[in-house]
Design an enzyme around this catalytic site. Structure first.
Site, short mmCIF file in Angstrom:
data_model
loop_
_atom_site.label_atom_id
_atom_site.label_comp_id
_atom_site.label_asym_id
_atom_site.label_seq_id
_atom_site.Cartn_x
_atom_site.Cartn_y
_atom_site.Cartn_z
CB SER A 15 -12.05 9.44 -6.78
OG SER A 15 -11.31 10.00 -8.12
CB CYS A 43 -8.83 10.57 -10.65
SG CYS A 43 -9.76 10.46 -12.00
CB CYS A 48 -7.80 9.12 -14.68
SG CYS A 48 -7.66 8.32 -13.12
CE LYS A 51 -4.49 7.76 -18.88
NZ LYS A 51 -4.15 6.84 -17.33
CE1 TYR A 180 -3.41 0.12 -14.81
CE2 TYR A 180 -2.07 -0.74 -13.32
CZ TYR A 180 -3.05 -0.76 -13.88
OH TYR A 180 -4.06 -1.63 -13.42
CD GLU A 184 -1.89 4.64 -18.62
OE1 GLU A 184 -2.78 3.87 -18.60
OE2 GLU A 184 -1.82 5.87 -17.70
CG HIS A 439 -18.71 -9.14 -40.22
ND1 HIS A 439 -17.32 -9.62 -39.94
CD2 HIS A 439 -18.66 -8.92 -41.61
CE1 HIS A 439 -16.86 -9.49 -41.21
NE2 HIS A 439 -17.58 -9.05 -42.15
CD GLU A 444 -16.42 -9.97 -36.90
OE1 GLU A 444 -17.29 -10.87 -37.38
OE2 GLU A 444 -15.82 -8.83 -37.69
P1 NDP Z 1 2.91 0.48 -11.00
O1 NDP Z 1 3.13 -0.27 -9.79
O2 NDP Z 1 2.06 0.40 -11.89
O3 NDP Z 1 4.42 0.33 -11.81
C1 NDP Z 1 5.67 0.77 -11.15
C2 NDP Z 1 6.88 0.28 -11.95
O4 NDP Z 1 8.26 0.71 -11.35
C3 NDP Z 1 6.91 -1.22 -11.91
O5 NDP Z 1 7.32 -1.55 -13.25
C4 NDP Z 1 7.93 -1.58 -10.82
O6 NDP Z 1 8.78 -2.80 -11.19
C5 NDP Z 1 8.84 -0.34 -11.21
N1 NDP Z 1 9.67 0.00 -9.79
C6 NDP Z 1 9.30 0.07 -8.72
N2 NDP Z 1 10.43 0.54 -7.86
C7 NDP Z 1 11.31 0.69 -8.65
C8 NDP Z 1 12.63 0.94 -8.28
N3 NDP Z 1 13.08 1.21 -7.28
N4 NDP Z 1 13.59 1.10 -9.51
C9 NDP Z 1 13.14 0.96 -10.67
N5 NDP Z 1 11.82 0.37 -10.82
C10 NDP Z 1 10.99 0.37 -9.91
O7 NDP Z 1 3.08 1.97 -10.57
P2 NDP Z 1 2.69 3.33 -11.59
O8 NDP Z 1 3.38 4.57 -10.78
O9 NDP Z 1 3.04 3.25 -12.81
O10 NDP Z 1 1.15 3.59 -11.29
C11 NDP Z 1 0.65 3.66 -9.68
C12 NDP Z 1 -0.63 2.97 -9.68
O11 NDP Z 1 -1.61 3.81 -10.12
C13 NDP Z 1 -0.79 1.86 -10.47
O12 NDP Z 1 -0.68 0.65 -9.81
C14 NDP Z 1 -2.52 1.94 -10.94
O13 NDP Z 1 -2.89 1.23 -9.62
C15 NDP Z 1 -2.71 3.44 -10.82
N6 NDP Z 1 -2.66 3.94 -12.29
C16 NDP Z 1 -3.81 3.12 -12.92
C17 NDP Z 1 -3.78 3.78 -14.46
C18 NDP Z 1 -4.90 3.34 -15.19
O14 NDP Z 1 -5.94 2.66 -14.64
N7 NDP Z 1 -4.79 3.23 -16.58
C19 NDP Z 1 -2.88 4.47 -15.04
C20 NDP Z 1 -1.84 5.08 -14.03
C21 NDP Z 1 -1.82 4.72 -12.74
P3 NDP Z 1 8.16 -4.17 -10.81
O15 NDP Z 1 7.05 -4.40 -11.90
O16 NDP Z 1 9.23 -5.02 -11.01
O17 NDP Z 1 7.81 -4.15 -9.26
#
Ligand code: NDP
Length: 457
Positions: A15, A43, A48, A51, A180, A184, A439, A444
């Site tokens: 992107s 994406c 995105c 997905k 995320y 999802e 409504h 709303e």
């Molecule tokens: P996120 O950062 O959203 O989530 C990562 C998750 O993994 C968190 O719950 C984190 O825990 C956990 N985690 C990290 N390291 C470990 C580990 N070593 N062991 C166990 N759990 C762990 O990342 P995603 O991979 O879900 O998504 C990546 C990015 O992509 C997002 O941050 C977002 O910016 C983007 N994205 C956006 C979407 C949207 O706009 N709808 C959809 C998908 C992705 P903790 O919270 O405790 O750190």
């Protein structure tokens, strides 16, 4: 004419890279772009867009049931994973073609190759076995799923990259993570009929969101039959017969499954790019360190998108790419504005959010008012579903400005895009109140929250 082959060479056609390259080309720059996988990037190809197709597919899983209350007969429905994946792939091919065409039409030259830096002005194209030079280099190589390689058997799991091309729909999925992608995909698989268990290391999922959102999504996931295990991680993964695996958790239990899905974050794809050779600094996470104009520690090298690990969202990468092109190739220094970016999690029901979470606002402002409501949407008064809608406004009590809006419920993502315009423009709570309700809608309720929320202390 400069001494370089190109005015701009972009590494990565996702992107951010595509937007920057196209715009720079329209400003008259001679542009080369290298992409090692497919033009369109995460994406379009494995993020995105595909997905969202899976989300649409899985929503029907609930829809057929609900339709019965509205008089439809929807018995013996069946689902064909292969057809869904084929149709999704056809659309991704079409979009990939459009991205290639748009780049070419703008005058950019595309190289299907991995590209690495040899020095501050030289890029090596692996597939072509040659070097090209450029006055300015843009690194837009994105990120990749992180897998916790300290877990024995980690290789038995898949990431979002592979999830879009599974041969078959699994009957049971264990998802690691609470962000995320974990949320999802847990909802996608559940909607398609799989048994799903999500394992998260912290206290509650979606940790970076407003706490009411985390709680609401957690509740809705459980209501759909998704098992959510918190404060635990994978200890090891064992292979069993056929596709079967056993996941051992740090809480001493285990889960038998046929798909293990890593969704524990993404890391910037800087490894092996030759950044150190060119003198480009990266941070502890491996992200390229940039200034407000996306310039790296080397004067002629810039970086945009997930590789800089700022806000890892497609529209942000696009804006960063455009700001870079304006700054460098249109003599119009432009900074990306990161305030009040709307965000969505395509859980079921989805999340839409903009601005400060309550806990963030309490740190930033001295006087915070909270307005919130939690109700069953009209549609479900007939279907019997217990699904609920959460709406919450965070208001700066000193100025009456709405500084946060958080929604969990049908069409939350669509709503939040519109609300974000008003919030970004500085809308006040009084202006919400002055707006006449539409409504009957879910939305709303956003303009009828008159009573401040008083916590039961
Ligand atoms: P996120 O950062 O959203 O989530 C990562 C998750 O993994 C968190 O719950 C984190 O825990 C956990 N985690 C990290 N390291 C470990 C580990 N070593 N062991 C166990 N759990 C762990 O990342 P995603 O991979 O879900 O998504 C990546 C990015 O992509 C997002 O941050 C977002 O910016 C983007 N994205 C956006 C979407 C949207 O706009 N709808 C959809 C998908 C992705 P903790 O919270 O405790 O750190």
């Amino acid at each position: 004419m400069t001494k370089f082959d190109y005015d701009l060479f972009t590494i990565g056609a996702g992107s951010g890279g595509v937007r920057a390259s196209r715009l720079a080309a329209t400003f008259g720059a001679r542009v080369g772009v290298a992409e090692e996988y497919r033009v369109g990037g995460t994406c379009v190809v494995r993020g995105c867009i595909p997905k969202k197709f899976l989300v649409y597919a899985s929503e029907y899983g609930h829809g057929f049931n609900e339709a019965k209350a509205y008089g439809w007969t929807a018995d013996n429905v069946s689902f064909d994973w292969t057809r869904l994946i084929e149709n999704k792939d056809n659309e991704i091919d079409r979009l990939n073609g459009i991205y290639i065409r748009n780049l070419k039409n703008a005058g950019a030259e595309i190289f299907q190759s991995r590209a690495t830096l040899k020095d501050a002005h030289t890029v090596h194209l692996e597939a072509e076995g040659r070097d090209v030079t450029a006055e300015t280099i843009l690194i837009a190589a994105g990120g990749a799923p992180f897998v916790d390689q300290s877990v024995p058997g980690h290789e038995l799991g898949v990431t979002s990259n592979e999830a879009f091309h599974l041969d078959n729909l699994p009957s049971h999925v264990v998802v690691a993570g609470g962000g995320y992608i974990a949320v999802e995909f847990a909802c996608i698989f559940r909607g398609l009929g799989c048994e799903v268990c999500l394992v998260y290391r912290g206290e509650d999922i979606l940790r970076h969101f407003d706490t009411d959102i985390s709680v609401q999504v957690h509740t809705e996931m459980k209501r759909q039959g998704i098992r959510v295990i918190t404060q635990s991680t994978f200890e090891k993964i064992e292979k069993r017969d056929g596709e079967a695996k056993r996941v051992h958790l740090t809480n001493g239990t285990h889960i038998d499954t046929d798909l293990v899905f890593w969704a524990v974050g993404r890391t910037p794809s800087t490894n092996g790019l030759g950044l150190e050779t060119a003198g480009v600094k990266v941070d502890k996470q491996g992200a390229v360190v940039v200034d407000d104009y996306s310039k790296s520690s080397v004067d002629n090298i810039y970086a945009v998108g997930d590789i800089t690990n700022r806000e890892n969202l497609t529209p942000v990468a696009i804006r960063e790419g455009a700001a870079f092109a304006q700054t460098v190739f249109n003599n119009n220094p432009t900074k990306m504005d990161y305030t009040f970016i709307p965000k969505a999690v395509f859980s079921q029901p989805p999340v839409g959010t903009v601005g400060y979470a309550e806990h963030e606002a309490r740190k930033k402002f001295s006087n915070i008012d909270i307005y919130k409501t939690n109700f069953r949407a009209m549609k479900h008064t007939l279907t019997g579903s217990e699904e609920r809608v959460l709406m919450k406004l965070v208001v700066d009590g000193d100025t009456d400005r709405v500084v946060g809006c958080h929604i969990v419920g049908a069409e939350a993502a669509e709503m939040i895009q519109c609300i974000a315009i008003a919030v970004k423009a500085g809308v006040t709570k009084a202006q919400f109140d002055e707006t006449v309700a539409l409504h009957p809608t879910i939305a709303e309720e956003l303009v009828t929250m008159h009573e401040k929320f008083k916590p039961n202390i």
